[in-house]
Design an enzyme around this catalytic site. Structure first.
Site, PDB file in Angstrom:
ATOM      1  CD  GLN A   1      -2.344 -76.758 -33.187  1.00 43.22           C
ATOM      2  OE1 GLN A   1      -3.394 -76.922 -32.573  1.00 43.22           O
ATOM      3  NE2 GLN A   1      -1.662 -75.620 -33.130  1.00 43.22           N
TER       4      GLN A   1
ATOM      5  CE  LYS B   1      -5.609 -75.356 -29.919  1.00 45.66           C
ATOM      6  NZ  LYS B   1      -5.072 -75.104 -31.245  1.00 45.66           N
TER       7      LYS B   1
ATOM      8  CG  ASP C   1      -8.988 -72.705 -35.104  1.00 45.91           C
ATOM      9  OD1 ASP C   1      -9.026 -72.292 -33.924  1.00 45.91           O
ATOM     10  OD2 ASP C   1      -8.141 -73.492 -35.536  1.00 45.91           O
TER      11      ASP C   1
END
Ligand code: NAP
Length: 297
Positions: A101, A57, A124
């Site tokens: 995460q 990422k 997200d």
């Protein structure tokens, strides 16, 4: 739908490459306004798979000309300290997206963490507010994996309006948002799950099947309507340790019209859509500053 003898492969790497080039161009356009999209990535603990994900990422951000701040914490980080850090990032004007995460260590409540991220930075798309925006059709951030699946479907050129789409899986991060995005594009949507009585009955009627289960060979050739679009979200291992999806790729390829491979299908699109959301967030914030009574500060 036309019926080629062998399904056309939907190349997620190639599509991802094209989309990332567009993202880099838009990022460069923002740079001329002295704005660089910024993504904060928080990793708690030392889960090996998570380390690879966050590395990819961060690299994706840098390659697109964005800023990425990786914050790594020991697995014994207190929940309160993590929430404080997120609150600080919520107020940081250089940060346009915040990603924590998953999975988190057991003593940290993931729901509490996600809900602490400002909606305007929830790239997200996992918060209840983002889910509500998707449900009601308000502008918000689409969860990255189903968003990537929608781009893969769009790349076939087949319009979803009036098509029957079957989603296998109903997780909050993949199955449910996937179904809502298909519905938004005017597909007729069926959601299947572990209690579905006759999965094959449903998939055989589908013009589009999205498999998001986490179990290999969930979708076999006898379950697919000729010419259907098959999107394989699953990430599993064969007995030999090779990465594979939920779909029996070799056999289904002979029946379907379009199919995504694993690897090289949905996987590369997930990070690409995270970059797209981060850029979108930076563009939105820049527009808001422009529209403010005293203009940008
Ligand atoms: P999840 O939370 O475990 O959800 C799996 C879903 O599959 C559940 O809704 C479950 O139903 C359903 N299911 C289980 N067995 C089934 C069966 N026999 N028939 C029909 N449905 C069944 O998983 P997830 O997070 O959605 O992820 C799904 C897969 O996608 C995993 O392999 C994951 O690794 C992969 N994934 C890939 C990416 C990527 O970037 N490529 C991103 C995210 C996820 P119930 O709700 O009834 O239990």
């Amino acid at each position: 739908m036309t019926q080629p003898a062998v399904a056309q492969i939907i190349d997620g790497n190639a599509l991802s490459h094209r989309l990332r080039a567009e993202i880099a161009q838009r990022t460069a356009a923002l740079a001329s306004r002295a704005v660089r999209p910024g993504l904060a990535v928080i990793l708690v603990g030392d889960d090996p798979a998570s380390q690879v994900y966050v590395r990819n990422k961060v690299k994706g951000c840098h390659d697109a000309g964005m800023v990425s701040v990786l914050e790594k914490y020991d697995s014994n980080l207190a929940q309160a300290a993590l929430l404080d850090r997120i609150e600080a990032l919520n107020c940081d004007p250089r940060i346009h997206g915040i990603l924590v995460q998953m999975p988190l260590p057991k003593h940290i409540d993931p729901h509490k963490v996600i809900e602490t991220i400002a909606a305007s930075k929830d790239v997200d798309g996992y918060s209840t507010l983002s889910a509500g925006e998707l449900l009601t059709g308000a502008p918000g951030f689409n969860p990255c994996t189903p968003y990537g699946c929608m781009k893969l479907i769009a790349s076939t050129g087949v319009a979803l309006r009036g098509k029957h789409a079957v989603v296998i899986g109903r997780s909050n991060t993949v199955g449910k948002p996937m179904a809502l995005m298909l519905l938004r594009e005017n597909a007729t949507v069926t959601i299947c799950h572990s209690a579905t009585a006759n999965l094959k009955f449903h998939t055989l009627q589908a013009d589009v099947v999205v498999a998001a289960v986490g179990r290999r060979n969930t979708l076999t050739a006898d379950m697919v309507k000729p010419g259907a679009i098959v999107i394989d979200v699953g990430m599993n291992r064969t007995d030999a340790g090779k990465l594979c999806g939920d779909v029996d790729f070799a056999a289904v390829q002979a029946v379907a019209g379009f199919i995504t491979p694993v690897p090289g299908g949905v996987g590369p699109m997930t990070i690409t859509m995270l970059l797209a959301n981060t850029l979108e967030s930076a563009e939105r914030m820049t527009r808001q500053l422009d529209a403010a009574p005293h203009g940008p500060t």
